[in-house]
Design a protein around this motif. Structure first.
Motif, short mmCIF file in Angstrom:
data_model
loop_
_atom_site.label_atom_id
_atom_site.label_comp_id
_atom_site.label_asym_id
_atom_site.label_seq_id
_atom_site.Cartn_x
_atom_site.Cartn_y
_atom_site.Cartn_z
N PRO A 150 0.80 -1.23 0.00
CA PRO A 150 0.00 0.00 0.00
C PRO A 150 0.83 1.29 0.00
O PRO A 150 0.35 2.33 -0.41
CB PRO A 150 -0.83 -0.08 1.28
CG PRO A 150 -0.58 -1.41 1.88
CD PRO A 150 0.55 -2.04 1.17
N ASP A 151 2.08 1.22 0.48
CA ASP A 151 2.91 2.43 0.51
C ASP A 151 4.30 2.13 -0.05
O ASP A 151 4.72 0.97 -0.13
CB ASP A 151 3.00 3.00 1.93
CG ASP A 151 3.61 2.01 2.90
OD1 ASP A 151 4.85 2.00 3.00
OD2 ASP A 151 2.86 1.25 3.55
N GLU A 168 1.10 1.43 -8.98
CA GLU A 168 0.37 0.55 -9.90
C GLU A 168 -1.10 0.94 -9.88
O GLU A 168 -1.71 1.04 -8.81
CB GLU A 168 0.55 -0.90 -9.49
CG GLU A 168 0.02 -1.87 -10.52
CD GLU A 168 0.51 -3.28 -10.28
OE1 GLU A 168 -0.35 -4.13 -10.03
OE2 GLU A 168 1.73 -3.52 -10.33
N LYS A 169 -1.64 1.16 -11.06
CA LYS A 169 -3.05 1.57 -11.17
C LYS A 169 -3.80 0.62 -12.07
O LYS A 169 -3.22 -0.05 -12.91
CB LYS A 169 -3.14 2.99 -11.72
CG LYS A 169 -2.52 4.03 -10.81
CD LYS A 169 -2.66 5.41 -11.38
CE LYS A 169 -2.07 6.45 -10.43
NZ LYS A 169 -2.25 7.80 -10.94
N VAL A 229 -7.67 3.58 -10.61
CA VAL A 229 -7.67 3.40 -9.16
C VAL A 229 -6.31 2.83 -8.76
O VAL A 229 -5.80 1.91 -9.39
CB VAL A 229 -8.79 2.41 -8.75
CG1 VAL A 229 -8.77 2.13 -7.26
CG2 VAL A 229 -10.15 2.94 -9.18
N SER A 230 -5.74 3.40 -7.71
CA SER A 230 -4.44 2.94 -7.23
C SER A 230 -4.56 1.56 -6.60
O SER A 230 -5.46 1.31 -5.79
CB SER A 230 -3.86 3.91 -6.21
OG SER A 230 -2.63 3.44 -5.72
N LYS A 231 -3.65 0.66 -6.98
CA LYS A 231 -3.59 -0.68 -6.38
C LYS A 231 -2.47 -0.76 -5.36
O LYS A 231 -2.29 -1.79 -4.73
CB LYS A 231 -3.36 -1.73 -7.48
CG LYS A 231 -4.52 -1.86 -8.44
CD LYS A 231 -5.73 -2.37 -7.73
CE LYS A 231 -6.88 -2.57 -8.68
NZ LYS A 231 -8.08 -3.02 -7.99
N GLY A 232 -1.69 0.31 -5.25
CA GLY A 232 -0.56 0.34 -4.33
C GLY A 232 0.72 0.64 -5.09
O GLY A 232 0.69 1.15 -6.21
#
Length: 77
Positions: free
Chosen positions: A5-6, A45-46, A54-57
């Motif tokens: 996530p980060d 990664e989107k 949408v962001s996947k992380g």
């Protein structure tokens, strides 16, 4: 490769995997071994969902290059 996530978590996980792989290869005792980092990428990664991104992380990828004169054992790497 690691997805988290980060940014910091992704980099940490990829580095841990890289170090584990590097140590395992070094323990193989290959002749004239040369190990080096071949790439390092870190990006968000989107994915497309309902007409928007949408962001996947964050994905971190570290490549490992191995050279040896022990060619018959390269398949083991």
């Amino acid at each position: 490769t690691a997805l988290a996530p980060d940014i910091k978590s992704a980099a940490r996980k990829a580095t841990e995997s890289y170090e584990k792989a590097k140590k395992a290869i070094e323990k193989m005792g290959l002749k004239d071994i040369e190990i080096e980092t071949s790439e390092y990428n870190l990006f968000e990664e989107k994915d497309w969902q309902k007409d928007r991104q949408v962001s996947k992380g964050y994905r971190a990828r570290i490549g490992l290059s191995v050279a040896t004169s022990d060619i018959s054992r390269l398949g083991e790497v």
